[in-house]
Design an enzyme around this catalytic site. Structure first.
Site, mmCIF file in Angstrom:
data_model
loop_
_atom_site.group_PDB
_atom_site.id
_atom_site.type_symbol
_atom_site.label_atom_id
_atom_site.label_comp_id
_atom_site.label_asym_id
_atom_site.label_seq_id
_atom_site.Cartn_x
_atom_site.Cartn_y
_atom_site.Cartn_z
ATOM 1 C CB ILE A 375 9.812 4.342 2.997
ATOM 2 C CG1 ILE A 375 8.800 3.331 3.576
ATOM 3 C CG2 ILE A 375 10.229 4.013 1.602
ATOM 4 C CD1 ILE A 375 7.481 3.309 2.824
ATOM 5 C CB SER A 377 11.510 4.677 11.845
ATOM 6 O OG SER A 377 11.387 5.977 12.340
ATOM 7 N N GLY A 378 8.519 3.418 12.450
ATOM 8 C CA GLY A 378 7.334 3.435 13.298
ATOM 9 C C GLY A 378 7.734 3.100 14.715
ATOM 10 N N GLY A 381 9.209 -0.608 14.706
ATOM 11 C CA GLY A 381 10.327 -0.982 13.837
ATOM 12 C C GLY A 381 10.281 -0.167 12.563
ATOM 13 C CD GLU A 382 14.913 -0.375 9.654
ATOM 14 O OE1 GLU A 382 14.841 -1.513 9.150
ATOM 15 O OE2 GLU A 382 15.979 0.248 9.800
ATOM 16 C CB VAL A 383 7.682 2.018 7.586
ATOM 17 C CG1 VAL A 383 6.582 1.834 6.555
ATOM 18 C CG2 VAL A 383 7.078 2.216 8.969
ATOM 19 C CE LYS A 401 2.638 1.285 9.737
ATOM 20 N NZ LYS A 401 1.723 1.840 10.701
ATOM 21 C CG ASP A 494 -2.699 10.269 16.862
ATOM 22 O OD1 ASP A 494 -2.679 11.514 16.927
ATOM 23 O OD2 ASP A 494 -1.669 9.570 16.856
HETATM 24 P P1 AMP Z 1 3.658 4.854 10.909
HETATM 25 O O1 AMP Z 1 4.337 3.928 11.811
HETATM 26 O O2 AMP Z 1 2.367 4.309 10.349
HETATM 27 O O3 AMP Z 1 3.472 6.230 11.503
HETATM 28 O O4 AMP Z 1 4.616 5.032 9.618
HETATM 29 C C1 AMP Z 1 5.854 5.728 9.696
HETATM 30 C C2 AMP Z 1 6.154 6.397 8.360
HETATM 31 O O5 AMP Z 1 6.287 5.398 7.337
HETATM 32 C C3 AMP Z 1 5.032 7.320 7.876
HETATM 33 O O6 AMP Z 1 5.155 8.607 8.373
HETATM 34 C C4 AMP Z 1 5.208 7.274 6.367
HETATM 35 O O7 AMP Z 1 6.191 8.193 5.970
HETATM 36 C C5 AMP Z 1 5.734 5.863 6.118
HETATM 37 N N1 AMP Z 1 4.603 4.975 5.751
HETATM 38 C C6 AMP Z 1 3.813 4.272 6.588
HETATM 39 N N2 AMP Z 1 2.894 3.572 5.880
HETATM 40 C C7 AMP Z 1 3.109 3.855 4.586
HETATM 41 C C8 AMP Z 1 2.469 3.450 3.358
HETATM 42 N N3 AMP Z 1 1.435 2.630 3.359
HETATM 43 N N4 AMP Z 1 2.955 3.926 2.209
HETATM 44 C C9 AMP Z 1 4.014 4.781 2.216
HETATM 45 N N5 AMP Z 1 4.639 5.200 3.315
HETATM 46 C C10 AMP Z 1 4.201 4.747 4.489
#
Ligand code: AMP
Length: 733
Positions: A375, A377-378, A381-383, A401, A494
């Site tokens: 869904i 990417s962080g 790695g992938e989320v 994550k 942030d």
């Molecule tokens: P992050 O690495 O935390 O910035 O996450 C990257 C992307 O993954 C975010 O912008 C969201 O679109 C998605 N994401 C992260 N955590 C969640 C979560 N708990 N539920 C749904 N989407 C998430």
């Protein structure tokens, strides 16, 4: 008697035949000397000597209307339909149809349909919804509808009907209104019963409330000795729909009540359940049994001592294994006894940060997680989206994550530090950690799943679709999460709409808790002269210049998030460069109120952007201001006014305002002078008028190139940004 009446009728007809027959458009219901009567309104006679007039097309007589009555038609739609939403109830009021079709027996039916977020499909509202006084056949022009679901879109049709509506094949005329319900506490827990009873404990079971109105965070069991509630009561928290209350006195009557809690608050307590604990059984033991009991007691004591020593030396302590889902709190004489205040522990203070992960976070077996799709990417790695099934728990959706393959030990540590931080938080507006997977090749952080993703993109997707109250409720949630973090001593660094996640109930939760990550993975972060990488547009000046990050600098960022929310995900300071943002803020310029933003909210933003960080409100104050605004929405009706300032002479590429700056000067400065005539023909003679233009106004000017329309709009927004200087506020005329 029947034949006698027929004979009489025949005689009368013969007699009538002697008199002149009725012309077309007239009728005589019975033969005799009486005169022919003109057909009633909207009816006609098709033959001479008619005894009855038939209704014109689209006009009818109801079953009980007399043949001499005018023909009538169904009413037009009700008018002036207005709605007032209060939590999960809505009051609807309307006025009677302008055309009643010639009848006075007008009634109203109310049709209700529910439309889920994002799905675009509607369904019937369901049996739980209550219509007061009733849904069908209303004679009054108002209704109250209660028991709706929270944060849901509903459409109501008010149909006007009369005695002839069922005779017409045309669809009924109705007035329609769309509403969105607000946040609401869960409904009452209904069925609570005892599963088992001991001398010192009672196990209770209950059902989830009919209307959870959100995700149930926990249940609260309140219990007290019969007739002693005033003196003392206790509560027990449980995440499941059952709980065992222990530490009770034998042979004593206790009263129990349960209520559910969501992020919107607590529901009503259930009915009281009365349970008497069992009486003490006197036991008789023989010598051997007594010896066995003593041996068991001694062994237990030794094990307990060993555990205590082990704990003191911090050997392999894992909170996840020690803490049950239930949390107990005691109330004496109605007073809450709070545990000692808790502070956030920086995982980097641990020699081995991995120890921190295991101290705070629960380890999950990889086999308990089903990954279904990617869904996002962080940095690491992938989320993914997936499902988690823990033993004796129901399967829940989760976000996972992952740490990409080939990671270094440092990356693994940095990645897991976010979990160590998140694990210390427990608040409905802060993303919840379910656990970590560290003992398999794939390292994962598992959190609750937030269906609507990050707030900035969610707002952009639903541009203009929320009420001001809904936007304030979103901000209230974020403020409440931040108040909790600030109380724990955690500084986020942030805070931005992209780092807030939104669930299906529109509940917003603060997320993104990395440490080095704040500086590394945020695409908005830029290197500053002081050496760090900082998201400039969201960061307070003292943090940019001196790296003084504090809860007060988080408050500054909160002000920017407020602006992002009210501007539906617009980029703060639009396309200005980071350096222009730093310079403008330094010189006292602040973001202007987004279109339609209430003055009270813009004032709060300006307070968050006070240069002196001690002058900024605290998160607790922000939450109470937002609460007051939600309670008195009339204070949100006044929109912020546009202000002007004396613009400093230094040119940084802005349009320079002088007392005689004209629309043409401005168009020239943005290289759009070809549209001077369009503006003049549209009646925009002053910059003040131009500044109030929106996208539709620009379209109406007849500028055909979309790129030019956008350029003009951006420059209007930029001009508004320039026009707000906190040092010298004056009305722009
Ligand atoms: P992050 O690495 O935390 O910035 O996450 C990257 C992307 O993954 C975010 O912008 C969201 O679109 C998605 N994401 C992260 N955590 C969640 C979560 N708990 N539920 C749904 N989407 C998430």
């Amino acid at each position: 008697m029947g034949w006698a009446r027929a004979l009489l009728w025949a005689a009368l007809c013969t007699c009538a035949a002697s008199t002149e027959a009725c012309k077309l458009g007239f009728y005589k219901s019975a033969p005799g000397d009486q005169l022919c009567t003109q057909c009633p309104a909207h009816s006609h006679s098709e033959v001479r000597a008619a005894q009855v007039c038939h209704c014109d097309a689209s006009y009818y007589r109801a079953a009980l209307d007399s043949p001499s009555a005018s023909c009538t038609r169904p009413p037009s739609a009700p008018v002036s339909l207005v709605s007032g939403v209060n939590g999960t109830a809505v009051a609807l009021e309307w006025s009677s149809p302008l055309d009643k079709g010639g009848r006075s027996d007008i009634l109203y039916d109310v049709i209700c349909r529910r439309c889920a977020w994002d799905v675009g499909q509607c369904e019937a509202c369901g049996a739980a919804v209550r219509f007061i006084p009733q849904q069908m056949g209303l004679w009054q022009t108002s209704i109250t509808v209660t028991n709706l679901l929270a944060h849901m879109n509903y459409t109501f049709w008010i149909e006007a009907i009369s005695g002839v509506s069922d005779l017409s094949l045309e669809p009924r005329r109705s007035a329609t209104v769309n509403i969105t319900t607000n946040q609401a506490a869960p409904s009452q827990v209904m069925l609570i019963r005892q599963k088992s009873t001991g001398q010192n404990s009672v196990t209770l079971l209950w059902h989830e409330p009919d209307q959870p109105n959100g995700i149930i965070l926990e249940y609260e069991v309140k219990y007290f000795e019969k007739n002693k509630e005033m003196q003392s009561y206790s509560t027990l928290k449980s995440k499941a729909t059952s709980a065992t209350v222990s530490g009770l006195k034998p042979s004593t009557c206790y009263l129990f009540q349960v209520r559910a809690r969501t992020s919107a608050g607590c529901g009503r307590f259930s009915q009281i359940l009365e349970v008497e604990t069992e009486t003490v059984r006197t036991l008789r033991y023989d010598t051997i049994t007594i010896v066995w009991i003593c041996l068991a007691l001694i062994t237990g004591l030794v094990i307990l001592l060993l555990v205590l020593i082990c704990r003191k030396r911090r050997c392999g302590y894992s909170k996840a294994f020690q803490e049950s889902d239930e949390e107990k709190r005691h109330y004496e004489n109605g007073q809450v006894m709070f545990p000692e205040s808790k502070f956030y522990v920086d995982p980097h203070t641990y020699e081995d940060p991995c120890q921190a992960v295991h101290e705070f976070a629960r380890e999950i077996e990889a086999s308990r997680i089903k990954i279904e799709k990617v869904i996002g990417s962080g940095e690491f790695g992938e989320v993914c989206y997936g499902r988690l099934k823990l033993p004796s728990k129901r399967e829940i959706p989760v976000a996972i994550k992952t740490l990409k393959a080939g990671y270094t030990e440092k990356q693994r540590r940095d990645f897991l530090s976010e979990a160590s931080i998140m694990a210390q938080f427990d608040h409905p507006n802060v993303i919840r950690l379910e656990g970590v997977v560290t003992r398999s090749r794939l390292v994962m952080i598992v959190t609750e799943y937030m269906e609507n993703g990050s707030l900035d993109s969610f707002l952009r997707k639903h541009d203009g679709q929320f009420t001001i109250i809904q936007l304030v409720a979103i901000l209230r949630g974020i403020g409440s999460g931040m108040r909790y973090l600030a109380d724990l001593g955690y500084v986020h660094r942030d805070l931005a709409a992209r780092n807030i996640l939104v669930n299906s109930n529109l509940v917003c939760k603060v997320s993104d808790f990395g440490l080095s990550r704040v500086l590394e993975d945020d695409p908005e972060a830029a290197y500053t002269t002081s050496g760090g990488k900082i998201p400039i547009r969201w960061t307070a000046p003292e943090a940019i210049t001196f790296r003084k990050f504090s809860s007060a600098s988080d408050v500054w960022s909160f002000g920017v998030v407020m602006w992002e929310v009210l501007a539906y995900g617009e980029r703060p300071y639009w396309n200005m460069t980071n350096q222009d943002v730093i310079n403008s803020v330094e010189e006292g310029y602040r973001l202007p109120a987004p279109m339609g933003c209430p003055g009270a909210l813009h004032q709060l933003m300006l307070d968050c952007w006070q240069r002196d960080r001690n002058e900024r409100p605290r998160f607790s104050q922000i939450v109470s201001i937002l609460d007051k605004l939600i309670r008195s929405p009339e204070n949100l009706k006044v929109t912020a006014t546009i202000h002007r300032f004396t613009y400093p002479s230094r040119d940084r590429g802005f349009f320079s305002f002088t007392s005689c700056a004209t629309v043409n000067d401005w168009l020239e400065s943005i290289k759009m002078s070809r549209y001077q005539e369009h503006f003049a023909l549209g009646g925009y003679f002053s910059l003040g008028m131009v500044m109030r233009m929106n996208a539709e106004d620009i379209q109406r000017l007849g500028i055909s190139l979309v790129g030019h329309q956008q350029k003009i709009l951006k420059n209007i927004q930029l001009m508004r940004a320039q026009l707000l200087h906190t040092g010298s506020l004056r009305m722009y005329v």
